[in-house]
Design a protein around this motif. Structure first.
Motif, PDB file in Angstrom:
ATOM      1  N   LEU A 133       0.878  -1.180   0.118  1.00 55.04           N
ATOM      2  CA  LEU A 133       0.124  -0.144  -0.157  1.00 55.04           C
ATOM      3  C   LEU A 133       0.756   1.211   0.001  1.00 55.04           C
ATOM      4  CD1 LEU A 133      -2.943   1.087   0.252  1.00 55.04           C
ATOM      5  CD2 LEU A 133      -2.475   1.083   2.817  1.00 55.04           C
ATOM      6  N   HIS A 135       1.918   4.791   0.922  1.00 55.33           N
ATOM      7  CA  HIS A 135       2.316   5.574   2.134  1.00 55.33           C
ATOM      8  C   HIS A 135       2.304   7.065   2.139  1.00 55.33           C
ATOM      9  CE1 HIS A 135       2.454   4.995   6.314  1.00 55.33           C
ATOM     10  NE2 HIS A 135       3.519   4.886   6.240  1.00 55.33           N
ATOM     11  N   PHE A 141      -3.431   4.017   7.395  1.00 55.77           N
ATOM     12  CA  PHE A 141      -3.791   2.906   8.275  1.00 55.77           C
ATOM     13  C   PHE A 141      -5.265   2.657   8.725  1.00 55.77           C
ATOM     14  CE2 PHE A 141      -4.374   4.276  13.033  1.00 55.77           C
ATOM     15  CZ  PHE A 141      -4.391   5.757  12.863  1.00 55.77           C
ATOM     16  N   SER A 157      -4.963  -8.721  11.288  1.00 61.85           N
ATOM     17  CA  SER A 157      -4.147  -8.079  10.387  1.00 61.85           C
ATOM     18  C   SER A 157      -2.824  -7.632  10.962  1.00 61.85           C
ATOM     19  CB  SER A 157      -4.743  -6.600   9.929  1.00 61.85           C
ATOM     20  OG  SER A 157      -4.860  -5.937  11.156  1.00 61.85           O
ATOM     21  N   ALA A 161       6.181  -2.853  10.609  1.00 59.39           N
ATOM     22  CA  ALA A 161       6.040  -1.523  11.455  1.00 59.39           C
ATOM     23  C   ALA A 161       7.268  -1.187  11.913  1.00 59.39           C
ATOM     24  CB  ALA A 161       4.993  -1.482  12.382  1.00 59.39           C
ATOM     25  N   CYS A 183      10.495  -3.138  12.888  1.00 61.77           N
ATOM     26  CA  CYS A 183      11.763  -3.001  12.195  1.00 61.77           C
ATOM     27  C   CYS A 183      12.566  -1.824  12.573  1.00 61.77           C
ATOM     28  CB  CYS A 183      11.854  -3.184  10.764  1.00 61.77           C
ATOM     29  SG  CYS A 183      10.996  -1.860   9.912  1.00 61.77           S
ATOM     30  N   LYS A 186      16.902  -0.332   9.704  1.00 58.21           N
ATOM     31  CA  LYS A 186      18.591  -0.799   9.663  1.00 58.21           C
ATOM     32  C   LYS A 186      18.855  -2.311   9.204  1.00 58.21           C
ATOM     33  CE  LYS A 186      20.096   2.953  12.651  1.00 58.21           C
ATOM     34  NZ  LYS A 186      18.747   3.231  13.327  1.00 58.21           N
ATOM     35  N   TRP A 209      -3.993 -10.595   6.710  1.00 56.21           N
ATOM     36  CA  TRP A 209      -3.139  -9.671   5.717  1.00 56.21           C
ATOM     37  C   TRP A 209      -1.995  -9.133   6.296  1.00 56.21           C
ATOM     38  CZ3 TRP A 209      -8.143  -6.581   3.550  1.00 56.21           C
ATOM     39  CH2 TRP A 209      -8.862  -7.463   2.966  1.00 56.21           C
ATOM     40  N   CYS A 214       6.114  -0.107   1.419  1.00 52.17           N
ATOM     41  CA  CYS A 214       7.327  -0.401   0.919  1.00 52.17           C
ATOM     42  C   CYS A 214       8.316   0.791   0.795  1.00 52.17           C
ATOM     43  CB  CYS A 214       7.571  -1.155  -0.653  1.00 52.17           C
ATOM     44  SG  CYS A 214       6.776  -2.779  -0.607  1.00 52.17           S
ATOM     45  N   ILE A 226      14.955  13.441  -2.597  1.00 58.20           N
ATOM     46  CA  ILE A 226      16.327  12.705  -2.316  1.00 58.20           C
ATOM     47  C   ILE A 226      16.087  11.292  -2.919  1.00 58.20           C
ATOM     48  CG2 ILE A 226      17.379  11.575  -0.446  1.00 58.20           C
ATOM     49  CD1 ILE A 226      16.546  13.956   1.426  1.00 58.20           C
ATOM     50  N   VAL A 230      18.212   8.991  -5.690  1.00 55.92           N
ATOM     51  CA  VAL A 230      18.683   7.711  -5.654  1.00 55.92           C
ATOM     52  C   VAL A 230      18.395   6.836  -6.922  1.00 55.92           C
ATOM     53  CG1 VAL A 230      18.729   5.561  -4.225  1.00 55.92           C
ATOM     54  CG2 VAL A 230      18.579   7.799  -3.277  1.00 55.92           C
ATOM     55  N   ARG A 246      11.750   0.487  -0.848  1.00 57.83           N
ATOM     56  CA  ARG A 246      12.810  -0.355  -0.353  1.00 57.83           C
ATOM     57  C   ARG A 246      12.209  -1.715  -0.725  1.00 57.83           C
ATOM     58  NH1 ARG A 246      16.155   3.216   2.583  1.00 57.83           N
ATOM     59  NH2 ARG A 246      15.296   5.346   2.405  1.00 57.83           N
TER      60      ARG A 246
HETATM   61  C1  LIG Z   1      -9.093  -5.850  -0.604  1.00 60.79           C
HETATM   62  C2  LIG Z   1      -8.379  -4.833   0.547  1.00 60.79           C
HETATM   63  C3  LIG Z   1      -6.903  -4.687   0.234  1.00 60.79           C
HETATM   64  C4  LIG Z   1      -6.001  -4.022   1.149  1.00 60.79           C
HETATM   65  C5  LIG Z   1      -6.544  -3.419   2.012  1.00 60.79           C
HETATM   66  C6  LIG Z   1      -5.434  -2.113   2.457  1.00 60.79           C
HETATM   67  C7  LIG Z   1      -4.492  -2.346   3.922  1.00 60.79           C
HETATM   68  C8  LIG Z   1      -4.925  -3.695   4.774  1.00 60.79           C
HETATM   69  C9  LIG Z   1      -3.809  -4.296   5.274  1.00 60.79           C
HETATM   70  C10 LIG Z   1      -3.310  -4.482   6.541  1.00 60.79           C
HETATM   71  C11 LIG Z   1      -3.833  -3.929   7.782  1.00 60.79           C
HETATM   72  C12 LIG Z   1      -4.027  -2.380   7.853  1.00 60.79           C
HETATM   73  C13 LIG Z   1      -3.402  -1.630   8.593  1.00 60.79           C
HETATM   74  C14 LIG Z   1      -2.258  -2.202   9.767  1.00 60.79           C
HETATM   75  C15 LIG Z   1      -2.402  -1.055  10.729  1.00 60.79           C
HETATM   76  C16 LIG Z   1      -1.491  -0.134  10.800  1.00 60.79           C
HETATM   77  C17 LIG Z   1      -0.561   0.308   9.655  1.00 60.79           C
HETATM   78  C18 LIG Z   1       0.778   0.866  10.356  1.00 60.79           C
HETATM   79  C19 LIG Z   1       1.533   1.494   9.696  1.00 60.79           C
HETATM   80  C20 LIG Z   1       2.886   1.710  10.285  1.00 60.79           C
HETATM   81  C21 LIG Z   1       3.866   1.042   9.118  1.00 60.79           C
HETATM   82  C22 LIG Z   1       5.406   1.697   9.155  1.00 60.79           C
HETATM   83  O1  LIG Z   1       5.847   1.679  10.354  1.00 60.79           O
HETATM   84  S1  LIG Z   1       6.151   1.837   7.608  1.00 60.79           S
HETATM   85  C23 LIG Z   1       7.893   2.016   8.179  1.00 60.79           C
HETATM   86  C24 LIG Z   1       8.257   0.587   8.558  1.00 60.79           C
HETATM   87  N1  LIG Z   1       8.153  -0.196   7.212  1.00 60.79           N
HETATM   88  C25 LIG Z   1       9.172  -0.359   6.395  1.00 60.79           C
HETATM   89  O2  LIG Z   1       9.888   0.548   6.404  1.00 60.79           O
HETATM   90  C26 LIG Z   1       8.752  -1.135   5.297  1.00 60.79           C
HETATM   91  C27 LIG Z   1       9.738  -0.818   3.819  1.00 60.79           C
HETATM   92  N2  LIG Z   1      11.029  -1.036   4.335  1.00 60.79           N
HETATM   93  C28 LIG Z   1      11.727  -2.228   4.112  1.00 60.79           C
HETATM   94  O3  LIG Z   1      11.103  -2.999   3.875  1.00 60.79           O
HETATM   95  C29 LIG Z   1      13.226  -2.021   4.208  1.00 60.79           C
HETATM   96  O4  LIG Z   1      13.851  -2.896   3.287  1.00 60.79           O
HETATM   97  C30 LIG Z   1      13.630  -2.376   5.632  1.00 60.79           C
HETATM   98  C31 LIG Z   1      12.994  -1.631   6.920  1.00 60.79           C
HETATM   99  C32 LIG Z   1      13.519  -3.860   5.838  1.00 60.79           C
HETATM  100  C33 LIG Z   1      15.348  -2.072   5.562  1.00 60.79           C
HETATM  101  O5  LIG Z   1      15.307  -0.844   5.441  1.00 60.79           O
HETATM  102  P1  LIG Z   1      16.972  -0.145   4.975  1.00 60.79           P
HETATM  103  O6  LIG Z   1      16.751   1.351   4.782  1.00 60.79           O
HETATM  104  O7  LIG Z   1      17.764  -0.248   6.206  1.00 60.79           O
HETATM  105  O8  LIG Z   1      17.486  -1.000   4.032  1.00 60.79           O
HETATM  106  P2  LIG Z   1      17.192  -1.017   2.513  1.00 60.79           P
HETATM  107  O9  LIG Z   1      18.161  -2.046   2.023  1.00 60.79           O
HETATM  108  O10 LIG Z   1      15.775  -1.030   2.367  1.00 60.79           O
HETATM  109  O11 LIG Z   1      17.365   0.550   2.115  1.00 60.79           O
HETATM  110  C34 LIG Z   1      18.629   0.924   1.461  1.00 60.79           C
HETATM  111  C35 LIG Z   1      18.231   0.684  -0.103  1.00 60.79           C
HETATM  112  O12 LIG Z   1      17.477   1.717  -0.429  1.00 60.79           O
HETATM  113  C36 LIG Z   1      18.132   2.678  -1.226  1.00 60.79           C
HETATM  114  N3  LIG Z   1      17.990   4.046  -0.530  1.00 60.79           N
HETATM  115  C37 LIG Z   1      18.826   4.474   0.111  1.00 60.79           C
HETATM  116  N4  LIG Z   1      18.301   5.910   0.446  1.00 60.79           N
HETATM  117  C38 LIG Z   1      17.086   5.874  -0.181  1.00 60.79           C
HETATM  118  C39 LIG Z   1      16.081   6.796  -0.269  1.00 60.79           C
HETATM  119  N5  LIG Z   1      16.095   8.056   0.092  1.00 60.79           N
HETATM  120  N6  LIG Z   1      15.046   6.641  -1.158  1.00 60.79           N
HETATM  121  C40 LIG Z   1      15.028   5.467  -1.626  1.00 60.79           C
HETATM  122  N7  LIG Z   1      15.766   4.639  -1.616  1.00 60.79           N
HETATM  123  C41 LIG Z   1      16.995   4.769  -0.916  1.00 60.79           C
HETATM  124  C42 LIG Z   1      19.699   2.219  -1.082  1.00 60.79           C
HETATM  125  O13 LIG Z   1      20.416   2.501  -2.503  1.00 60.79           O
HETATM  126  C43 LIG Z   1      19.604   0.701  -0.838  1.00 60.79           C
HETATM  127  O14 LIG Z   1      18.968   0.195  -2.348  1.00 60.79           O
HETATM  128  P3  LIG Z   1      19.620  -1.333  -2.560  1.00 60.79           P
HETATM  129  O15 LIG Z   1      19.292  -1.616  -4.013  1.00 60.79           O
HETATM  130  O16 LIG Z   1      20.986  -1.619  -2.207  1.00 60.79           O
HETATM  131  O17 LIG Z   1      18.660  -2.111  -1.628  1.00 60.79           O
END
Ligand SMILES: CC/C=C\C/C=C\C/C=C\C/C=C\C/C=C\C/C=C/CCC(=O)SCCNC(=O)CCNC(=O)[C@H](O)C(C)(C)COP(=O)(O)OP(=O)(O)OC[C@H]1O[C@@H](n2cnc3c(N)ncnc32)[C@H](O)[C@@H]1OP(=O)(O)O
Ligand SMILES: CCCCCCCCCCCCCCCC(=O)OC[C@@H](O)COP(=O)(O)O
Length: 416
Positions: A133, A135, A141, A157, A161, A183, A186, A209, A214, A226, A230, A246
């Motif tokens: 979804l 963000h 949420f 669900s 987070a 998470c 990091k 679900w 992402c 920013i 990237v 991500r």
């Molecule tokens: C029929 C109806 C259908 C659907 C209904 C809809 C919804 C219903 C579903 C469920 C329930 C609903 C609700 C639930 C209730 C509440 C919701 C709560 C919300 C809170 C959610 C959050 O807290 S979001 C924040 C936390 N979550 C995430 O971060 C997830 C996404 N992140 C990841 O997956 C990451 O990979 C990680 C967190 C696991 C690790 O992150 P990290 O940064 O450490 O590493 P990454 O490798 O991911 O990042 C480095 C790579 O990214 C590139 N990079 C660096 N800087 C940037 C930048 N500024 N922007 C973009 N990319 C960047 C970097 O180059 C690295 O790239 P690589 O190619 O090397 O990977």
């Protein structure tokens, strides 16, 4: 869970009138609330509504704490019968999250419209799914929860987070018992814990679900700038309405839930008339119009190889960007509207807690304030103030202007 479908018998105005008449006016709470000058009341919302919203927040936080305590009581059951403990916690969790759904659907009267194909619609709620979804909003949420409620998976669900949310009273504490995956954003620290938490869900006894935002953080112009830098470095197409996703979290989720989850629900959310909804707006009775476009993608069509899976996700976000463009041009998403009706259970659960707690809370408050002891009155006033400030802090967790530094320039420099 049997669902009663019914034509909405409460209009928004009637409902407010009904609720107000059942509601005690408590000038002390009102003064406590106004004295903080927390935020300017909305023009079209009168003082009564502000007071009622404030009282409601207290009631809902009160019963949230009660439910957290009940969840705590299930701890001895976990080593004996984990699946039963999980089922109980799903229902306790439902009692908390459904109140926010009732708030959105009945108190603010927000309309949520689903665009999806009828064949996929039949499968929603009958299978485990990963939801991707966008963000962009402060109440995505709540909209997500509304659709969970309508398809019967609200209590179970899950979401990937940020760890900070686990400290939010009521909601964050509830999520521990629902085995939400936290998470630190990091990867070197997250890799192990996220994988372990995901594997833990493989024998979950309820349909669930698993939500992934992402982008990892809410959209802001600065983070978008920013993020697109990237994208340019990586030779990826720029996105107009999304941050670059991500990919590691998504790939590791697909990898570890393959066999448990049968599909990815690509979900794209927007609000009509360029609305930027807020939780305070919902609390103060503002009505919004959410549109959600969902595509069901069978999990076995997603590549297992990590780099191919990452490329697949980038392509998905390019498509999501096109859907948002279509929405801005036409005011709707592609495909047919298949709208699941609001459910009565969320409303009944909310009314149950209000009826159970409002009167005793008010009587307790009045007795404390009329105790004749200055010390008691002052302590009561201070307690009300502290609770209101605490609730305001919780609401602040949803506000984008208070969002984290994750994805900002300085963080990007540190990451390099
Ligand atoms: C029929 C109806 C259908 C659907 C209904 C809809 C919804 C219903 C579903 C469920 C329930 C609903 C609700 C639930 C209730 C509440 C919701 C709560 C919300 C809170 C959610 C959050 O807290 S979001 C924040 C936390 N979550 C995430 O971060 C997830 C996404 N992140 C990841 O997956 C990451 O990979 C990680 C967190 C696991 C690790 O992150 P990290 O940064 O450490 O590493 P990454 O490798 O991911 O990042 C480095 C790579 O990214 C590139 N990079 C660096 N800087 C940037 C930048 N500024 N922007 C973009 N990319 C960047 C970097 O180059 C690295 O790239 P690589 O190619 O090397 O990977
Ligand atoms: C009626 C009851 C009123 C009581 C107050 C309820 C307050 C509920 C607060 C719970 C908030 C939990 C959901 C917040 C989801 C969210 O939006 O988190 C932001 C993260 O994704 C990304 O954070 P960031 O990096 O800062 O953008």
């Amino acid at each position: 869970m049997h669902y009663m479908h019914f034509n909405p018998i409460f209009s928004r105005d009637n409902f407010h009138a009904l609720y107000l008449s059942a509601e005690w006016l408590c000038p002390i709470i009102f003064l406590a609330y106004i004295s903080q000058g927390i935020h300017a009341p909305y023009d079209e919302t009168d003082a009564l509504l502000l007071l009622t919203a404030q009282r409601k927040k207290k009631v809902e936080t009160g019963n949230g704490i009660i439910i957290n305590l009940l969840q705590l009581c299930t701890l001895p059951l976990w080593p004996i019968n984990k699946q039963l403990a999980r089922k109980i916690n799903c229902r306790l969790g439902y009692s908390i999250s459904s109140q926010l759904v009732a708030l959105l659907e009945w108190w603010s009267g927000t309309e949520c419209t689903l665009y999806t194909d009828p064949e996929s619609y039949k499968l929603y709620g009958k299978e485990n799914a990963i939801v991707v979804l966008n963000h962009n909003f402060e109440i995505d949420f709540m909209t997500g929860w509304t659709f969970c409620e309508r398809f019967g998976v609200l209590g179970s669900s899950k979401v990937l987070a940020k760890k900070e949310l686990s400290f939010v009273p009521v909601i964050g504490w509830m999520w521990y018992f629902l085995e939400i995956v936290f998470c630190k954003r990091k990867w070197e620290e997250d890799r192990k814990t996220v994988v372990q938490s995901l594997r833990n869900l493989q024998d979950y006894p309820e349909k669930f679900w698993f939500l992934l935002h992402c982008e990892g953080t809410r959209f802001t112009e600065k983070k978008h700038k920013i993020s697109m830098e990237v994208a340019e470095k990586k030779g990826l197409p720029k996105l107009k309405y999304h941050l670059l996703p991500r990919t590691k979290g998504f790939c590791v989720t697909v990898q570890n839930l393959r066999g448990t989850v049968t599909a990815v629900y690509d979900s794209t959310l927007n609000f009509r008339n360029n609305e930027m909804p807020t939780l305070l707006g919902v609390l103060n009775g503002k009505k919004y119009h959410a549109d959600l476009y969902v595509r069901r993608i069978p999990l076995d069509t997603i590549p297992e190889d990590e780099s191919e899976c990452a490329a697949w996700l980038h392509k998905l976000y390019q498509e999501k960007d096109e859907f948002q463009e279509h929405y801005r041009q036409t005011g709707r998403f592609p495909g047919p509207i298949t709208n699941p009706p609001r459910q009565l259970w969320a409303l009944l659960n909310w009314l149950f807690w209000v009826c159970l707690l409002v009167y005793p809370l008010c009587m307790l408050l009045l007795q404390l304030l009329l105790s004749g002891s200055t010390f008691t009155v002052v302590c009561t006033f201070v307690f009300c103030l502290a609770v209101s400030v605490g609730i305001r802090w919780m609401i602040g967790q949803t506000e984008i202007d208070k969002s984290s530094n994750y994805g900002n320039k300085d963080m990007q420099m540190n990451n390099n």
